[in-house]
Write an enzyme that holds these catalytic residues in place. Sequence first.
Site, PDB file in Angstrom:
ATOM      1  N   PRO A  60       0.804  -1.228   0.000  1.00 58.84           N
ATOM      2  CA  PRO A  60       0.000   0.000   0.000  1.00 58.84           C
ATOM      3  C   PRO A  60       0.832   1.272   0.000  1.00 58.84           C
ATOM      4  CG  PRO A  60      -0.832  -1.569   1.612  1.00 58.84           C
ATOM      5  CD  PRO A  60       0.462  -2.116   1.122  1.00 58.84           C
ATOM      6  N   GLN A  84       3.082   5.629  -6.074  1.00 52.30           N
ATOM      7  CA  GLN A  84       2.796   5.629  -7.509  1.00 52.30           C
ATOM      8  C   GLN A  84       1.612   6.532  -7.842  1.00 52.30           C
ATOM      9  OE1 GLN A  84       4.277   3.366 -10.375  1.00 52.30           O
ATOM     10  NE2 GLN A  84       5.656   4.380  -8.965  1.00 52.30           N
ATOM     11  N   LYS A  97      -3.064  -6.263 -10.960  1.00 51.68           N
ATOM     12  CA  LYS A  97      -3.084  -5.587 -12.253  1.00 51.68           C
ATOM     13  C   LYS A  97      -2.049  -4.468 -12.194  1.00 51.68           C
ATOM     14  CE  LYS A  97      -8.000  -6.235 -13.298  1.00 51.68           C
ATOM     15  NZ  LYS A  97      -9.189  -5.585 -13.877  1.00 51.68           N
ATOM     16  N   GLY A  98      -1.697  -3.947 -13.342  1.00 52.60           N
ATOM     17  CA  GLY A  98      -0.741  -2.859 -13.362  1.00 52.60           C
ATOM     18  C   GLY A  98      -1.300  -1.620 -12.687  1.00 52.60           C
ATOM     19  N   GLY A 114       1.081   1.514 -12.236  1.00 49.42           N
ATOM     20  CA  GLY A 114       1.866   2.703 -12.531  1.00 49.42           C
ATOM     21  C   GLY A 114       1.355   3.551 -13.673  1.00 49.42           C
ATOM     22  N   GLU A 115       0.640   2.944 -14.653  1.00 45.95           N
ATOM     23  CA  GLU A 115       0.140   3.710 -15.796  1.00 45.95           C
ATOM     24  C   GLU A 115      -1.268   4.255 -15.541  1.00 45.95           C
ATOM     25  OE1 GLU A 115       2.317   4.201 -18.009  1.00 45.95           O
ATOM     26  OE2 GLU A 115       3.566   2.439 -18.288  1.00 45.95           O
TER      27      GLU A 115
END
Length: 737
Positions: A631, A637, A700-701, A703-704
């Site tokens: 977390p 991020q 799941k990703g 950063g994007e």
Amino acid sequence: MSRQPQAAVGAPLSRVDGRLKVTGRAKYAADHDIDGVVHAVVVDSTVARGRITGIDTRAADALRGVLGVISHLDEPALAYRDNPGAWLDPFVGERLHVFEDDRVRFFGQPVAVVLARTLEVAQHAAALVEVAYEAERSATDMTASGVPENDPQPQQNYTRGNPEEALASADVRVEGTYRLVRNHHNAMEPHATVARWDGEKLTVWDKTQWVLGARDELAAVFGIPAEDVRVISPFVGGAFGNALRTWPHTTIAALAARQIGRPVKLVLTREQLYYGVGYRPAYEYGLRLGSTRSGRVTAADHRIRAETSRYENYGEGAMVPGQVLYATPHVRQAYRTVPLDVNTPTFMRGPGYSTAAFAIESAMDELAHELGIDPVELRLRNEPQEDPSNGLPFSTRRLRECLRTGAREFGWRRRGARPRSRRDGDWLIGMGMASGVYDTLRMRSEARIRLDADGTALVQTSTSDMGPGTYTSMTQLAADALGLTMRTVRCELGDSTFPAAPPHGGSQTMAGVGSAVQDGCDKLRREVTDLAVKDRRSPLYGVDAGSVVVRGGRMYVSGTPSRGETYRQLLARNGRTHLETRGTFTPSADDRYSMYAYSAVFAEVAVDRRLGLVRMRRMLGVYDVGRIISPKLADSQALGAMVGGIGQALLEHTVTDHRDGRIVNAGLADYLVPVNADVPDLKAVYLDGEDRHADPIGVKGLGEIVKVGVAPAIANAVFNATGRRVRELPITAEALL
């Protein structure tokens, strides 16, 4: 085997490499002190297009300490084979081969490199190199009239239904053209390379998000086997996508090292970063929406233009959000690139998706205003039940919950539906929101896991870490899977001799590398447990292996903690110095699900009614990203992406002098980015859950997706505050006066 007690995963732990970074002991590319190293400084072109007619190096060569100047006149021997391992390679065309010929393709192109014993001498000598050009007329502005577009590729057109007919018959239509200027990454660490040859073997210390990609690229350029190239990159000081490919300076450093027979260090200046590596390209995004009066979006027509270089064709996933975000039955998309005399763009956080989100989510806000429907409600009314682009069910899609949670937590009900209806003295107060989507990317990954006789473990994988905390998150996974404490697990990253990992980008590291680490640790724990239950001298001899759990490096029978022993005792008794295994992850070939991460971003701004100044008040992001391993790192991020989105919306703007292609604000003094005073109150919320269709650890990703939707939420808040719809980023005071 019993389920392992979980102590590290899910806990808000600090970075395991934090002390190294704050004490300066973390070594970045330029920090590696290699014996005998000499310094290289690149000489850049001062025209955007033309030919080199002469290079005068006499003054530079005369300086004491200069070891040589290399340019195309030296005919450096390079193989320039294609790199067959290119990842999602969007680059189609000539490619830029360093010192290949006398052609100049963009302002700032490397035309020579100076080598000297000290950096100061190299810098002075580079300034003395005189290059003569035959300049040609250049094109650097995609908005100029008469600029041609590249011929479209098949994947750059998309149609479903009958959008033209649906638009013509729609009850309500909105139309706009949205423009986004070029943005540069401006990471804290500049790009740097140290290169050393040992015979025919090459070692490179490089700033890269993909050590295996750099290895393969260098092997292709120099015509040597990939196993003869080693790339080392243990720490990356920020990159945000622009270190996902190997840029010319890396090849130049390796070439210079071979030519001179000594190790070479090359560090780009802050200004050179604006020409030597990529950037987020400028876009012109035309969008028409058609809707029923009840708010069902029936048709969408997307016309997308993006800049690229003339020598390569860069394209990115700007079409996906328009296909999957809403249940629109009739959609048409056309994506075109505009070739210019500039260096090639590249991935920048949320590539394509964040750009498309600005246009789509701004248009949805315009439609909501036109219909008199709350913007959150409009999005809820257009939620698809399945992926509208292919009919597949979603592995998970909790965007509806993101929207409702965000509205509740942010206090959306306090938003005034009528623009300019809320004030605080001379400040106009507005709220805006936007949805976001990003692909759940996964690639094959490997990791080596070793348990040593002293009871400690080592995790090795070739992935880089540009800052999201990969050392920490992988240590958390390994500690829990092996039943060890965080302090007894060590993680090593960023070396091409380590097990293969995909690029450290596209929000895929946790899913791929994390799953490989989990797999390797599970295998190793089972191996140790089997050794114990078969060892007649072990307290665990003969017990069911499935009943054995491990905590703090001690194995014991579930329900009978007194019956057990430590890893250390077991390995010592059996004469083992270590046990080792390799974990792997290969994405399932199961294509029955559509896999994406989702976000809902809410923003509140204040706009000075007389000066047009925009100030952020607060922002909230709610995310459907599966299981959260760490977390604290997730917050890092998300909040960092919000800061980046604030910069994109209100400040960041690369300015080009189109007379010669020079970037006039190539430096942090003039390229504006947010500071602490610009980001007063940011908060991230993550929905509980996991996506086991995506990968074994359910992530799941992250950063994007945390960047997607930030800029349009701010733009929509500005409209709510002022009644002024701004369709161009960044939003300036002039646009609001």
